[in-house]
Design a protein around this motif. Structure first.
Motif, PDB file in Angstrom:
ATOM      1  N   SER A 114      -2.702   6.454   9.685  1.00  0.00           N
ATOM      2  CA  SER A 114      -1.468   5.956   9.097  1.00  0.00           C
ATOM      3  C   SER A 114      -1.611   4.453   8.865  1.00  0.00           C
ATOM      4  O   SER A 114      -2.277   3.770   9.647  1.00  0.00           O
ATOM      5  N   THR A 115      -0.979   3.965   7.806  1.00  0.00           N
ATOM      6  CA  THR A 115      -1.101   2.551   7.469  1.00  0.00           C
ATOM      7  C   THR A 115       0.268   1.912   7.262  1.00  0.00           C
ATOM      8  O   THR A 115       1.251   2.596   6.928  1.00  0.00           O
ATOM      9  N   TYR A 116       0.290   0.612   7.452  1.00  0.00           N
ATOM     10  CA  TYR A 116       1.518  -0.157   7.266  1.00  0.00           C
ATOM     11  C   TYR A 116       1.117  -1.549   6.823  1.00  0.00           C
ATOM     12  O   TYR A 116       0.121  -2.095   7.313  1.00  0.00           O
ATOM     13  N   TYR A 117       1.894  -2.113   5.879  1.00  0.00           N
ATOM     14  CA  TYR A 117       1.528  -3.390   5.289  1.00  0.00           C
ATOM     15  C   TYR A 117       2.681  -4.377   5.314  1.00  0.00           C
ATOM     16  O   TYR A 117       3.854  -3.988   5.241  1.00  0.00           O
ATOM     17  N   ALA A 118       2.329  -5.643   5.342  1.00  0.00           N
ATOM     18  CA  ALA A 118       3.324  -6.680   5.123  1.00  0.00           C
ATOM     19  C   ALA A 118       3.784  -6.587   3.676  1.00  0.00           C
ATOM     20  O   ALA A 118       2.996  -6.252   2.772  1.00  0.00           O
ATOM     21  N   ASP A 119       5.044  -6.891   3.437  1.00  0.00           N
ATOM     22  CA  ASP A 119       5.574  -6.802   2.077  1.00  0.00           C
ATOM     23  C   ASP A 119       4.788  -7.678   1.104  1.00  0.00           C
ATOM     24  O   ASP A 119       4.624  -7.327  -0.063  1.00  0.00           O
ATOM     25  N   SER A 120       4.282  -8.796   1.587  1.00  0.00           N
ATOM     26  CA  SER A 120       3.605  -9.753   0.710  1.00  0.00           C
ATOM     27  C   SER A 120       2.276  -9.230   0.167  1.00  0.00           C
ATOM     28  O   SER A 120       1.766  -9.757  -0.819  1.00  0.00           O
ATOM     29  N   VAL A 121       1.710  -8.209   0.803  1.00  0.00           N
ATOM     30  CA  VAL A 121       0.403  -7.693   0.366  1.00  0.00           C
ATOM     31  C   VAL A 121       0.476  -6.244  -0.105  1.00  0.00           C
ATOM     32  O   VAL A 121      -0.526  -5.712  -0.614  1.00  0.00           O
ATOM     33  N   LYS A 122       1.615  -5.638   0.045  1.00  0.00           N
ATOM     34  CA  LYS A 122       1.762  -4.226  -0.314  1.00  0.00           C
ATOM     35  C   LYS A 122       1.433  -4.023  -1.787  1.00  0.00           C
ATOM     36  O   LYS A 122       1.899  -4.771  -2.645  1.00  0.00           O
ATOM     37  N   GLY A 123       0.589  -3.016  -2.049  1.00  0.00           N
ATOM     38  CA  GLY A 123       0.184  -2.734  -3.424  1.00  0.00           C
ATOM     39  C   GLY A 123      -1.047  -3.501  -3.874  1.00  0.00           C
ATOM     40  O   GLY A 123      -1.640  -3.182  -4.910  1.00  0.00           O
ATOM     41  N   ARG A 124      -1.445  -4.510  -3.098  1.00  0.00           N
ATOM     42  CA  ARG A 124      -2.634  -5.301  -3.457  1.00  0.00           C
ATOM     43  C   ARG A 124      -3.754  -5.123  -2.431  1.00  0.00           C
ATOM     44  O   ARG A 124      -4.931  -5.143  -2.778  1.00  0.00           O
ATOM     45  N   PHE A 125      -3.382  -4.976  -1.174  1.00  0.00           N
ATOM     46  CA  PHE A 125      -4.365  -4.842  -0.085  1.00  0.00           C
ATOM     47  C   PHE A 125      -4.392  -3.400   0.409  1.00  0.00           C
ATOM     48  O   PHE A 125      -3.364  -2.719   0.437  1.00  0.00           O
TER      49      PHE A 125
END
Length: 121
Positions: A55-66
């Motif tokens: 499962s993964t989770y991202y900071a909003d600032s990198v979501k869709g790019r990282f």
């Protein structure tokens, strides 16, 4: 325990980089793995995390790019960074812990030594 991170460098805005981290001295598959970063003059901040079951989770600032991924056979966690922006300039740290999501630095059990990513605009 050592977390060896690599892959940082100097790139231009819009470019891509892939960071790698290969921990030693721990049972990799049993740890939640994450990436944090520390921009110049700022506090360390959460970037991305991957659980033991992918499962993964991202900071909003990198979501869709990282994109964070892990290869348990190779004991390696990756951070694929696309469409880099100048705001992504930071020292990036690999992190290992037990809680998911691994959002706060005080939840991290082991830190890597950091790898510098510089994005020029």
């Amino acid at each position: 325990v050592q977390l060896q991170a690599s892959g940082g460098g100097l790139v231009q805005a819009g470019d891509s980089l892939r960071l790698s981290c290969s921990p030693s001295g721990l049972t990799f598959r049993t740890y939640v793995m994450g990436w944090f970063r520390q921009p110049p003059g700022k506090e360390r901040e959460f970037v991305a995390v991957i659980s033991r079951v992918y499962s993964t989770y991202y900071a909003d600032s990198v979501k869709g790019r990282f994109t964070i991924s892990r290869d348990n056979a190779e004991n390696t966690v990756y951070l694929q960074m696309n469409s880099l922006e100048s705001e992504d300039t930071a020292v990036y740290y690999c992190a290992a812990g037990f809680s998911y999501p691994l959002l706060r630095p005080n939840e991290v059990k082991y830190w890597g030594q950091g790898t510098l990513v510089t994005v020029s605009s």
